[in-house]
Design a protein around this motif. Sequence first.
Motif, PDB file in Angstrom:
ATOM      1  N   PRO A  98       0.944  -1.186   0.001  1.00 29.37           N
ATOM      2  CA  PRO A  98       0.133  -0.023   0.045  1.00 29.37           C
ATOM      3  C   PRO A  98       0.750   1.198  -0.012  1.00 29.37           C
ATOM      4  N   ALA A  99       0.399   2.353  -0.645  1.00 24.02           N
ATOM      5  CA  ALA A  99       1.231   3.486  -0.746  1.00 24.02           C
ATOM      6  C   ALA A  99       0.906   4.404   0.727  1.00 24.02           C
ATOM      7  N   TYR A 100       1.976   4.775   1.142  1.00 22.50           N
ATOM      8  CA  TYR A 100       1.945   5.672   2.374  1.00 22.50           C
ATOM      9  C   TYR A 100       1.337   6.807   1.879  1.00 22.50           C
ATOM     10  N   VAL A 101      -0.065   7.155   2.505  1.00 24.53           N
ATOM     11  CA  VAL A 101      -0.625   8.483   2.047  1.00 24.53           C
ATOM     12  C   VAL A 101      -0.206   9.791   3.160  1.00 24.53           C
ATOM     13  N   PRO A 102       0.475  10.476   2.563  1.00 24.36           N
ATOM     14  CA  PRO A 102       1.124  11.546   3.451  1.00 24.36           C
ATOM     15  C   PRO A 102      -0.120  12.620   3.818  1.00 24.36           C
ATOM     16  N   GLY A 103      -0.097  13.194   4.998  1.00 19.66           N
ATOM     17  CA  GLY A 103      -1.232  14.328   5.225  1.00 19.66           C
ATOM     18  C   GLY A 103      -1.203  15.058   3.972  1.00 19.66           C
ATOM     19  N   LYS A 104      -2.411  15.512   3.743  1.00 19.36           N
ATOM     20  CA  LYS A 104      -2.507  16.210   2.591  1.00 19.36           C
ATOM     21  C   LYS A 104      -1.988  17.711   3.043  1.00 19.36           C
ATOM     22  N   ARG A 105      -1.370  18.501   2.028  1.00 18.09           N
ATOM     23  CA  ARG A 105      -0.900  19.795   2.174  1.00 18.09           C
ATOM     24  C   ARG A 105      -2.050  20.850   1.880  1.00 18.09           C
ATOM     25  N   ALA A 106      -1.805  21.938   2.811  1.00 21.47           N
ATOM     26  CA  ALA A 106      -2.905  22.982   2.805  1.00 21.47           C
ATOM     27  C   ALA A 106      -2.782  23.623   1.404  1.00 21.47           C
ATOM     28  N   ALA A 107      -3.766  23.658   0.562  1.00 24.73           N
ATOM     29  CA  ALA A 107      -3.835  24.256  -0.891  1.00 24.73           C
ATOM     30  C   ALA A 107      -3.296  25.682  -0.930  1.00 24.73           C
ATOM     31  N   ALA A 108      -2.316  25.744  -1.972  1.00 21.88           N
ATOM     32  CA  ALA A 108      -1.617  27.184  -2.007  1.00 21.88           C
ATOM     33  C   ALA A 108      -2.681  27.980  -2.663  1.00 21.88           C
ATOM     34  N   GLY A 109      -2.843  29.157  -2.212  1.00 21.15           N
ATOM     35  CA  GLY A 109      -3.708  30.138  -2.800  1.00 21.15           C
ATOM     36  C   GLY A 109      -5.356  29.943  -2.367  1.00 21.15           C
ATOM     37  N   GLY A 110      -5.511  29.028  -1.431  1.00 20.75           N
ATOM     38  CA  GLY A 110      -6.950  28.868  -1.069  1.00 20.75           C
ATOM     39  C   GLY A 110      -7.113  29.898   0.157  1.00 20.75           C
ATOM     40  N   VAL A 167      -7.840  30.214   4.059  1.00 22.58           N
ATOM     41  CA  VAL A 167      -6.749  30.132   5.024  1.00 22.58           C
ATOM     42  C   VAL A 167      -6.464  28.841   4.823  1.00 22.58           C
ATOM     43  N   ALA A 168      -5.294  28.165   5.302  1.00 23.84           N
ATOM     44  CA  ALA A 168      -5.333  26.764   5.158  1.00 23.84           C
ATOM     45  C   ALA A 168      -4.471  26.298   6.313  1.00 23.84           C
ATOM     46  N   TYR A 169      -4.955  25.580   7.206  1.00 28.89           N
ATOM     47  CA  TYR A 169      -4.204  25.033   8.396  1.00 28.89           C
ATOM     48  C   TYR A 169      -4.049  23.587   8.076  1.00 28.89           C
ATOM     49  N   LYS A 170      -2.798  23.165   8.202  1.00 29.11           N
ATOM     50  CA  LYS A 170      -2.642  21.579   8.078  1.00 29.11           C
ATOM     51  C   LYS A 170      -2.795  20.716   9.284  1.00 29.11           C
ATOM     52  N   LYS A 174     -13.048  23.093   2.978  1.00 29.49           N
ATOM     53  CA  LYS A 174     -13.753  24.021   2.650  1.00 29.49           C
ATOM     54  C   LYS A 174     -13.592  25.186   3.672  1.00 29.49           C
ATOM     55  N   ALA A 175     -13.646  24.796   4.915  1.00 28.89           N
ATOM     56  CA  ALA A 175     -13.713  25.959   5.764  1.00 28.89           C
ATOM     57  C   ALA A 175     -12.114  26.336   6.104  1.00 28.89           C
ATOM     58  N   GLY A 176     -11.107  25.709   5.730  1.00 28.43           N
ATOM     59  CA  GLY A 176      -9.779  26.289   5.899  1.00 28.43           C
ATOM     60  C   GLY A 176      -8.816  25.107   6.852  1.00 28.43           C
ATOM     61  N   VAL A 177      -9.306  24.130   6.894  1.00 27.12           N
ATOM     62  CA  VAL A 177      -8.494  23.242   7.638  1.00 27.12           C
ATOM     63  C   VAL A 177      -8.477  21.705   7.028  1.00 27.12           C
ATOM     64  N   ASN A 229      -7.739  25.386  15.532  1.00 30.01           N
ATOM     65  CA  ASN A 229      -8.798  24.265  16.334  1.00 30.01           C
ATOM     66  C   ASN A 229      -9.899  25.068  16.292  1.00 30.01           C
ATOM     67  N   ASP A 230     -10.373  26.358  16.297  1.00 29.20           N
ATOM     68  CA  ASP A 230     -11.433  27.179  16.414  1.00 29.20           C
ATOM     69  C   ASP A 230     -12.241  26.782  15.011  1.00 29.20           C
ATOM     70  N   ILE A 231     -11.603  26.727  13.968  1.00 31.41           N
ATOM     71  CA  ILE A 231     -12.153  26.430  12.754  1.00 31.41           C
ATOM     72  C   ILE A 231     -12.846  25.032  12.678  1.00 31.41           C
ATOM     73  N   PHE A 232     -11.948  23.999  13.242  1.00 30.09           N
ATOM     74  CA  PHE A 232     -12.174  22.728  13.321  1.00 30.09           C
ATOM     75  C   PHE A 232     -13.403  22.683  13.952  1.00 30.09           C
ATOM     76  N   LEU A 233     -13.469  23.094  15.163  1.00 33.69           N
ATOM     77  CA  LEU A 233     -14.630  22.899  16.189  1.00 33.69           C
ATOM     78  C   LEU A 233     -15.873  23.596  15.586  1.00 33.69           C
ATOM     79  N   GLN A 234     -15.710  24.778  14.971  1.00 37.46           N
ATOM     80  CA  GLN A 234     -17.015  25.336  14.345  1.00 37.46           C
ATOM     81  C   GLN A 234     -17.334  24.359  13.168  1.00 37.46           C
ATOM     82  N   THR A 235     -16.622  23.882  12.543  1.00 37.89           N
ATOM     83  CA  THR A 235     -17.027  22.840  11.339  1.00 37.89           C
ATOM     84  C   THR A 235     -17.762  21.822  11.899  1.00 37.89           C
ATOM     85  N   ALA A 236     -17.046  21.003  13.002  1.00 41.55           N
ATOM     86  CA  ALA A 236     -17.429  19.801  13.488  1.00 41.55           C
ATOM     87  C   ALA A 236     -19.023  20.004  14.285  1.00 41.55           C
ATOM     88  N   GLU A 237     -19.089  21.119  14.757  1.00 39.87           N
ATOM     89  CA  GLU A 237     -20.437  21.703  15.133  1.00 39.87           C
ATOM     90  C   GLU A 237     -21.542  21.633  13.888  1.00 39.87           C
TER      91      GLU A 237
END
Length: 359
Positions: free
Chosen positions: A16-28, A30-33, A322-325, A345-353
């Motif tokens: 199986p290929a090692y799937v690296p954590g996706k990088r934050a898209a350039a130019g998007g 915000v983008a937190y990895k 889509k929310a930036g994380v 972490n705030d963006i993640f929590l808001q998205t989860a909610e």
Amino acid sequence: MSETNPKLRAALEGVPAYVPGKRAAAGGPVAYKLSSNENPYPPLPGVMEQAITAAGSFNRYPDMACTDLMNELADRFGVPVTHLATGTGSVGVAQQLLQATSGPGDEVIYAWRSFEAYPIITQISGATSVKVPLTPSEDHDLDAMADAITDRTRLIFVCNPNNPTGNAIRRAELERFLDRVPADVLVVLDEAYREFIRDAEVPDGVEIYRDRPNVAVLRTFSKAYGLAGLRVGFAIAHEPVAAALRKTAVPFGVSQLAQDAAVASLRAEDELLGRVGSLVSERTRVVEGLRAQGWTVPETQANFVWLRLGDRTTDFAAACEKAGVVVRPFAGEGVRATIAETEANDIFLQTAEAFRKEL
Ligand SMILES: Cc1ncc(COP(=O)(O)O)c(C=O)c1O
């Protein structure tokens, strides 16, 4: 051109290929990895200076024996230098462990789901993976793992705390398991996230290894120490195992820059661990926030949280992006999200909610 290709090892088919954590898209937006369990803090000033100085010697090979780093680690952990081995990240050391112990016909046991490199490096070694499912509470099923030992078993990975679920094994349970493992089977306590543990009942593998010659402890500078990009990890193990790891290491694998930065990080440990303390506070805030929203979240002792989303996994990951994380989805199973900057972490929590309300 000839139709015939060079012969490759059959063991590599279907690795199986090692799937690296996706990088934050350039130019998007915000983008937190939050997809690779990295440390969001940049290197400390002293560490940076050491690295810059080391960069002046790029024309030279590094110290193959990692002498300064080995001495620093021996002091820090109170172990003989002969019980240490370094490698290109702890995943590099894990591969050395397999090369040293396992080949075709041998078996390697680990919990599943766990660190995704285990199946890859096991298959490359030619050995067979024996995956023991996590319990419904997302814990290692240590009784089932002990039951799975056969006379072909060479190595057992115990990921503590477990990636991606975050929960950790406590002392009594681990000791009971180790008592059941035959003395000629190596148990690797993979403690990549050790510094994030706050549960006093979770043992330090370095204490466990002292009286158990068949236990090796795997540690890394990639997580709490924030040197993921430099690729340096190490094992603490009794002499025959540590010596075998030094034999199977890629010659000159750990760069001088990595060695010097690792030494500087150990010397700046108080400050680094202060940062870890802040991440642990953020972890508490995120876990409590998610639970207040109604999510079931395993008791994480690492720098990430796990949400078992089943067939909603990829939708949730898409909503996060889509929310930036950017999080790490395991399709059909769940999402792992690294504890990172407060804003992330705030963006993640808001998205989860918002996602939870739609379930
Ligand atoms: C459990 C575990 N072990 C080992 C590693 C490897 O880390 P590195 O090779 O960067 O030291 C990771 C990285 O994600 C991990 O989660």
